[in-house]
Write an enzyme that holds these catalytic residues in place. Structure first.
Site, PDB file in Angstrom:
ATOM      1  N   LYS A 181      18.070  66.698 119.815  1.00 48.57           N
ATOM      2  CA  LYS A 181      18.621  66.939 118.475  1.00 48.57           C
ATOM      3  C   LYS A 181      18.265  65.775 117.556  1.00 48.57           C
ATOM      4  CE  LYS A 181      22.252  65.914 116.205  1.00 48.57           C
ATOM      5  NZ  LYS A 181      21.668  65.713 114.848  1.00 48.57           N
ATOM      6  N   GLU A 256      20.294  53.064 122.362  1.00 43.92           N
ATOM      7  CA  GLU A 256      19.609  52.061 121.537  1.00 43.92           C
ATOM      8  C   GLU A 256      20.372  52.011 120.221  1.00 43.92           C
ATOM      9  OE1 GLU A 256      17.256  50.262 122.596  1.00 43.92           O
ATOM     10  OE2 GLU A 256      16.745  51.431 124.366  1.00 43.92           O
ATOM     11  N   CYS A 290      16.473  49.183 113.139  1.00 44.33           N
ATOM     12  CA  CYS A 290      17.345  48.461 114.068  1.00 44.33           C
ATOM     13  C   CYS A 290      16.793  47.075 114.359  1.00 44.33           C
ATOM     14  CB  CYS A 290      17.517  49.255 115.355  1.00 44.33           C
ATOM     15  SG  CYS A 290      15.963  49.712 116.119  1.00 44.33           S
ATOM     16  N   GLU A 388      25.515  44.998 110.469  1.00 47.32           N
ATOM     17  CA  GLU A 388      24.227  45.631 110.193  1.00 47.32           C
ATOM     18  C   GLU A 388      24.293  46.318 108.829  1.00 47.32           C
ATOM     19  OE1 GLU A 388      22.906  49.233 112.439  1.00 47.32           O
ATOM     20  OE2 GLU A 388      21.141  48.015 112.873  1.00 47.32           O
TER      21      GLU A 388
HETATM   22  P1  NAI Z   1      24.538  58.010 113.153  1.00 46.64           P
HETATM   23  O1  NAI Z   1      24.681  57.149 114.344  1.00 46.64           O
HETATM   24  O2  NAI Z   1      25.747  58.693 112.607  1.00 46.64           O
HETATM   25  O3  NAI Z   1      23.450  59.171 113.438  1.00 46.64           O
HETATM   26  C1  NAI Z   1      22.487  59.122 114.461  1.00 46.64           C
HETATM   27  C2  NAI Z   1      22.387  60.477 115.137  1.00 46.64           C
HETATM   28  O4  NAI Z   1      23.624  60.783 115.768  1.00 46.64           O
HETATM   29  C3  NAI Z   1      22.089  61.653 114.212  1.00 46.64           C
HETATM   30  O5  NAI Z   1      21.230  62.565 114.876  1.00 46.64           O
HETATM   31  C4  NAI Z   1      23.450  62.290 114.030  1.00 46.64           C
HETATM   32  O6  NAI Z   1      23.394  63.659 113.720  1.00 46.64           O
HETATM   33  C5  NAI Z   1      24.057  62.087 115.388  1.00 46.64           C
HETATM   34  N1  NAI Z   1      25.526  62.098 115.419  1.00 46.64           N
HETATM   35  C6  NAI Z   1      26.387  61.783 114.428  1.00 46.64           C
HETATM   36  N2  NAI Z   1      27.646  61.932 114.849  1.00 46.64           N
HETATM   37  C7  NAI Z   1      27.596  62.344 116.135  1.00 46.64           C
HETATM   38  C8  NAI Z   1      28.575  62.660 117.120  1.00 46.64           C
HETATM   39  N3  NAI Z   1      29.878  62.573 116.860  1.00 46.64           N
HETATM   40  N4  NAI Z   1      28.149  63.033 118.344  1.00 46.64           N
HETATM   41  C9  NAI Z   1      26.840  63.107 118.630  1.00 46.64           C
HETATM   42  N5  NAI Z   1      25.875  62.840 117.745  1.00 46.64           N
HETATM   43  C10 NAI Z   1      26.243  62.448 116.506  1.00 46.64           C
HETATM   44  O7  NAI Z   1      23.865  57.169 112.005  1.00 46.64           O
HETATM   45  P2  NAI Z   1      23.928  57.425 110.433  1.00 46.64           P
HETATM   46  O8  NAI Z   1      25.271  57.939 110.024  1.00 46.64           O
HETATM   47  O9  NAI Z   1      22.768  58.251 110.098  1.00 46.64           O
HETATM   48  O10 NAI Z   1      23.745  55.951 109.878  1.00 46.64           O
HETATM   49  C11 NAI Z   1      24.875  55.103 109.749  1.00 46.64           C
HETATM   50  C12 NAI Z   1      24.541  53.692 110.117  1.00 46.64           C
HETATM   51  O11 NAI Z   1      24.095  53.645 111.465  1.00 46.64           O
HETATM   52  C13 NAI Z   1      23.406  53.063 109.347  1.00 46.64           C
HETATM   53  O12 NAI Z   1      23.865  52.504 108.164  1.00 46.64           O
HETATM   54  C14 NAI Z   1      22.915  52.013 110.300  1.00 46.64           C
HETATM   55  O13 NAI Z   1      23.688  50.840 110.190  1.00 46.64           O
HETATM   56  C15 NAI Z   1      23.149  52.621 111.652  1.00 46.64           C
HETATM   57  N6  NAI Z   1      21.932  53.217 112.231  1.00 46.64           N
HETATM   58  C16 NAI Z   1      21.264  52.531 113.174  1.00 46.64           C
HETATM   59  C17 NAI Z   1      20.102  53.031 113.710  1.00 46.64           C
HETATM   60  C18 NAI Z   1      19.338  52.278 114.724  1.00 46.64           C
HETATM   61  O14 NAI Z   1      18.184  52.600 114.969  1.00 46.64           O
HETATM   62  N7  NAI Z   1      19.906  51.286 115.344  1.00 46.64           N
HETATM   63  C19 NAI Z   1      19.541  54.293 113.258  1.00 46.64           C
HETATM   64  C20 NAI Z   1      20.333  54.986 112.282  1.00 46.64           C
HETATM   65  C21 NAI Z   1      21.479  54.442 111.799  1.00 46.64           C
END
Ligand code: NAI
Ligand code: MG
Length: 493
Positions: A181, A256, A290, A388
């Site tokens: 997903k 990650e 990240c 972050e």
């Molecule tokens: P997120 O962690 O909410 O989203 C990442 C993935 O998780 C997406 O595919 C989303 O649909 C899915 N997801 C969201 N809620 C979920 C749940 N309850 N159960 C299972 N899957 C779920 O990240 P978001 O909201 O896009 O970004 C928020 C913050 O996260 C950013 O500001 C950043 O600080 C951090 N982030 C870090 C990343 C990294 O590579 N370390 C990548 C993206 C975001």
């Protein structure tokens, strides 16, 4: 209208059991840089996820893939790499329009992703366990590596195809079956991959692709009783929820997560090289990375001069339409991320940090763009030194001794990566060994050959991707003990 803007939105279907799948419900994606609709995708609810998991379960329990030879799997992965390269321009365009990242960078990422599939193909033929031949004359022991089973994968929006390419080919190499997903913000290239893998000869049901939101699609996948492992990249907050969702069936979890990565610049370093890497480290992918080098730790004797040069250089980096070839910094992914970044800038100002560059959203342009922002006089307890931000905001601190640099570097809940810049080999290795992070770059930053494993210490994650250790993540060990010759009786003894 930019000539690369498509005349109608991309519309790729979900991909379940080797076929296009339409759930009957849709969601849209608008380009962060152009504010026009560029994607219309079928949306999964919990039942659609269940259907995808059932397909993966059947392919694992009854299909040929888990028992196929490494040589056969390698052929499929190599063909997939070729198809990614053949479709590179289309894939790059989708990513630029969904994510706001510069088109030239997106094309490089497609090549980079294809190269990971090539590398994973080489691992297919190097999967083996252990044998024990010194257990006495009557015992032979075998330790087999077997695919762990059905793997659920959830990916974020910042590097859509690259991040799925850090997971999927390794799981497939190990003989697993998968349900993927992607982020609801950037599903295009991952859905496209579904069709490409079928064309590459991957058997039906081995890799299934659903599009949809974190809740319900992601959360259903993470909690699903028929999923044996979850591999997640995204925020630390959702990473922790994946761990909680794993408890009912005790699925394995690989994560990650975020980072607050320091670049540590010593006075004796090649400062030209360090300067370039510091600016790259904070501007790359708009800081939505990240691995961003979001903290600069600079040694006091050179600090004022070096910070001025960082500011002067960062000023010259072209922010703008990601479809332009010259653009180095594109648009911010969505409103929520934009206000998060601006909120951190506010907090830095009220905490008394010194704003040296940027600090605001670019006006007079369509789309969401933030000026590259540099704060000096940052103290390790300020929020911009610890949390972050995921935007082009650099927090600069100074240090005197090596010990102090290490102490500041480790003063965060994260531990993903770090850069160290010095010509002194002792300093370079003392820092490398003492900083608690999964990757240390000495005199370089944010490179990642597929051979080198990647992952985080502390709240930056669990487990490792890439490299040969990726196979360990996606396999279970099974002990087979063989008894040779007559066995002495237990009850007559
Ligand atoms: P997120 O962690 O909410 O989203 C990442 C993935 O998780 C997406 O595919 C989303 O649909 C899915 N997801 C969201 N809620 C979920 C749940 N309850 N159960 C299972 N899957 C779920 O990240 P978001 O909201 O896009 O970004 C928020 C913050 O996260 C950013 O500001 C950043 O600080 C951090 N982030 C870090 C990343 C990294 O590579 N370390 C990548 C993206 C975001
Ligand atoms: Mg979220």
């Amino acid at each position: 209208m930019h000539p690369l803007l498509p005349s109608k939105p991309f519309a790729y279907p979900m991909w379940i059991d080797g076929k296009a799948y339409d759930s009957g419900q849709c969601f849209d994606r608008h380009s962060p840089a152009h504010d026009i609709k560029i994607g219309e995708y079928s949306m999964a609810n919990a039942n659609d996820v269940d259907r995808a998991v059932a397909a993966a379960r059947r392919a694992f329990d009854c299909g040929a893939w888990p028992h196929s030879s490494g040589a056969e799997r390698a052929q499929v992965l190599l063909r997939a790499a070729g198809l990614i390269r053949d479709n590179k321009d289309e894939l790059a365009l989708i990513e630029t329009l969904e994510s706001g990242k510069p088109i030239r960078q997106a094309r490089d990422e497609m090549e980079w992703a294809a190269g990971i599939w090539d590398y994973a193909a080489s691992l297919c033929r190097n999967i083996y366990g252990d044998t024990h031949n010194a257990l006495g004359p009557q015992t032979l022991g075998l330790v087999l590596r077997e695919p762990i089973g059905v793997v659920g994968m959830i990916t974020p929006w910042n590097f859509p195809l690259l991040i799925i390419s850090q997971k999927l080919p390794f799981a497939l190499a190990a003989g697993c079956t998968c349900v993927v997903k992607p982020s609801e913000l950037t599903p295009g290239t991952t859905l496209r991959l579904g069709e490409l893998l079928t064309r590459a000869g991957l058997p039906d049901g081995v890799a299934n692709f659903v599009a949809g939101f974190g809740d319900p699609a992601g959360s259903r996948l993470a909690a699903h009783p028929d999923v044996d492992m979850m591999s997640f990249t995204g925020s630390t907050k959702i990473g922790k929820s994946i761990v909680r969702a794993s408890q009912d069936n005790l699925k394995k979890v690989e994560l990650e997560l975020g980072g607050k990565n320091p670049q540590i610049v010593f006075a004796d370093a090649d400062l030209e090289a360090a300067l370039d890497a510091v600016v790259f480290g904070i501007c790359f992918n708009m800081g939505e990375c990240c691995n961003s080098g979001s903290r600069l730790l600079v040694q006091r004797p050179i600090a004022q001069d070096f910070i001025s040069r960082v500011v002067e250089t960062a000023k010259t980096i072209k922010v703008g339409d990601p479809l332009d070839q010259e653009t180095k910094v594109g648009a911010i992914i969505n409103e929520q991320q934009l206000s998060k970044i601006l909120g951190y800038i506010e907090s830095a100002l009220s905490d008394g940090a010194d704003l040296r560059l940027g600090g605001y959203q670019m006006k007079d342009v369509e789309g969401r763009f933030v000026e590259t922002t540099v704060f000096s006089s940052v103290h390790p307890e300020m929020r911009i030194a610890r949390e972050e931000i995921f935007g082009p905001v650099l927090s600069v601190m100074t240090f005197d001794s090596t010990a102090e640099a290490i102490q500041i570097a480790n003063d965060t809940a994260y531990g993903l990566s770090a850069g160290v810049w010095t010509r002194d080999i002792d300093t370079a290795f003392v820092v490398s060994r003492r900083v608690r992070a999964g990757t240390i770059w000495i005199n370089t930053f944010m490179e990642g050959p597929a051979e080198l494993c990647f992952g985080g210490y502390k709240e930056s994650g669990l487990g490792r991707e890439l490299g040969r250790f990726a196979i360990d993540e996606f396999t279970e060990l099974k002990t087979v003990q063989v008894h040779l010759g007559p066995r002495s009786s237990w009850w007559t003894h």
